[in-house]
Motif scaffolding. Structure first.
Motif, PDB file in Angstrom:
ATOM      1  N   UNK A  40      28.726  20.239  -9.538  1.00 15.09           N
ATOM      2  CA  UNK A  40      29.550  19.195  -8.912  1.00 15.09           C
ATOM      3  C   UNK A  40      30.374  19.778  -7.773  1.00 15.09           C
ATOM      4  N   UNK A  41      30.970  20.947  -8.016  1.00 16.81           N
ATOM      5  CA  UNK A  41      31.764  21.603  -6.983  1.00 16.81           C
ATOM      6  C   UNK A  41      30.918  22.025  -5.788  1.00 16.81           C
ATOM      7  N   UNK A  42      29.736  22.576  -6.062  1.00 20.05           N
ATOM      8  CA  UNK A  42      28.849  23.004  -4.978  1.00 20.05           C
ATOM      9  C   UNK A  42      28.385  21.810  -4.150  1.00 20.05           C
ATOM     10  N   UNK A  43      27.975  20.738  -4.819  1.00 16.18           N
ATOM     11  CA  UNK A  43      27.514  19.548  -4.092  1.00 16.18           C
ATOM     12  C   UNK A  43      28.647  18.921  -3.281  1.00 16.18           C
ATOM     13  N   UNK A  44      29.866  18.950  -3.816  1.00 15.39           N
ATOM     14  CA  UNK A  44      31.025  18.467  -3.054  1.00 15.39           C
ATOM     15  C   UNK A  44      31.225  19.320  -1.804  1.00 15.39           C
ATOM     16  N   UNK A  45      31.032  20.634  -1.938  1.00 16.23           N
ATOM     17  CA  UNK A  45      31.186  21.534  -0.788  1.00 16.23           C
ATOM     18  C   UNK A  45      30.046  21.372   0.217  1.00 16.23           C
TER      19      UNK A  45
ATOM     20  N   UNK B 290      30.217   7.800 -15.953  1.00 16.94           N
ATOM     21  CA  UNK B 290      28.886   7.523 -16.492  1.00 16.94           C
ATOM     22  C   UNK B 290      28.979   7.145 -17.971  1.00 16.94           C
ATOM     23  N   UNK B 291      29.792   7.877 -18.715  1.00 14.69           N
ATOM     24  CA  UNK B 291      29.982   7.564 -20.141  1.00 14.69           C
ATOM     25  C   UNK B 291      30.548   6.161 -20.315  1.00 14.69           C
TER      26      UNK B 291
ATOM     27  N   UNK C 149      28.999  14.231 -10.119  1.00 10.20           N
ATOM     28  CA  UNK C 149      29.173  14.249 -11.568  1.00 10.20           C
ATOM     29  C   UNK C 149      28.540  13.047 -12.238  1.00 10.20           C
ATOM     30  N   UNK C 150      28.665  11.883 -11.592  1.00 11.28           N
ATOM     31  CA  UNK C 150      28.068  10.656 -12.132  1.00 11.28           C
ATOM     32  C   UNK C 150      26.546  10.774 -12.168  1.00 11.28           C
ATOM     33  N   UNK C 151      25.957  11.280 -11.078  1.00 16.49           N
ATOM     34  CA  UNK C 151      24.496  11.370 -10.990  1.00 16.49           C
ATOM     35  C   UNK C 151      23.933  12.481 -11.884  1.00 16.49           C
ATOM     36  N   UNK C 152      24.717  13.542 -12.073  1.00 17.04           N
ATOM     37  CA  UNK C 152      24.258  14.650 -12.915  1.00 17.04           C
ATOM     38  C   UNK C 152      24.446  14.374 -14.413  1.00 17.04           C
TER      39      UNK C 152
END
Length: 195
Positions: free
Chosen positions: A104-109, A138-139, A184-187
């Motif tokens: 999530x952090x990497x994709x945000x970056x 997502x939950x 995070x939602x997609x993962x």
């Protein structure tokens, strides 16, 4: 779920990923403020600088997740992680939680690199923390049985407040926050299998 009653040693034992990530963030922050260490060099070497990433310094997509600019910044992010992280770590397991946080952090970056200007500099665990919020979102939509109604209302309020505050504060990386939330939602389906 969001109130902590464990002792310090129990918390570390129950939530090793949250504990380790928090410790890394704190250690790196302390390393950048101690007068005995080359603090500026550490911060400069590990922060996210878009044009340097574009020139091949790809570690800067990862290291900014653990770097923070100021005491308020580190306190807010570590506190947030300690409050919201254990729930997802207990659902997903330690390894999956750590991977979700990191991705999530990497994709945000990556999104920050693509959208923000070349000279843009960014640090902080916020994108990864918003990834945890995305997993909770997502939950709330697809795995409601995993949370009580009270906990669902609490996390929904936290998500909304966090997103609104992101738009109101000019100093935050809005792209990173939204990118982390969406990531995070997609993962989440990959990390919450069999739940």
């Amino acid at each position: 779920m969001f109130t902590r009653s464990e002792s310090f040693s129990q918390f570390i034992r129950f939530y090793p990923a949250v504990s380790l990530i928090s410790a890394i963030c704190v250690i790196l922050y302390v390393a950048t403020v101690l007068p005995l260490l080359p603090a500026r060099d550490i911060f400069t070497a590990l922060s996210g600088v878009n044009f340097l990433i574009s020139e091949g310094e790809y570690w800067r997509l990862v290291t900014p997740i653990f770097m923070h600019a100021g005491l308020t910044h580190i306190l807010f992010n570590v506190f947030s992680l300690i409050i919201i992280g254990p729930g997802i770590e207990s659902f997903a397991g330690t390894k999956r939680f750590a991977l979700l946080f990191l991705l999530s952090g990497i994709l945000a970056n990556v999104l920050t690199l693509v959208i923000m200007p070349p000279m843009y500099v960014h640090v902080g665990a916020s994108g990864a923390i918003f990834g945890i919020f995305g997993c909770y979102a997502y939950i709330l939509l697809y795995k409601k049985h995993l949370m009580s109604r009270q906990n669902s209302q609490t996390i929904l309020a936290l998500i909304i407040i966090s997103v609104v505050l992101s738009f109101m504060q000019g100093s935050v990386n809005l792209i990173g926050h939204i990118g982390g939330l969406v990531s995070g939602f997609l993962l989440a389906p990959l990390f919450l299998k069999n739940k």
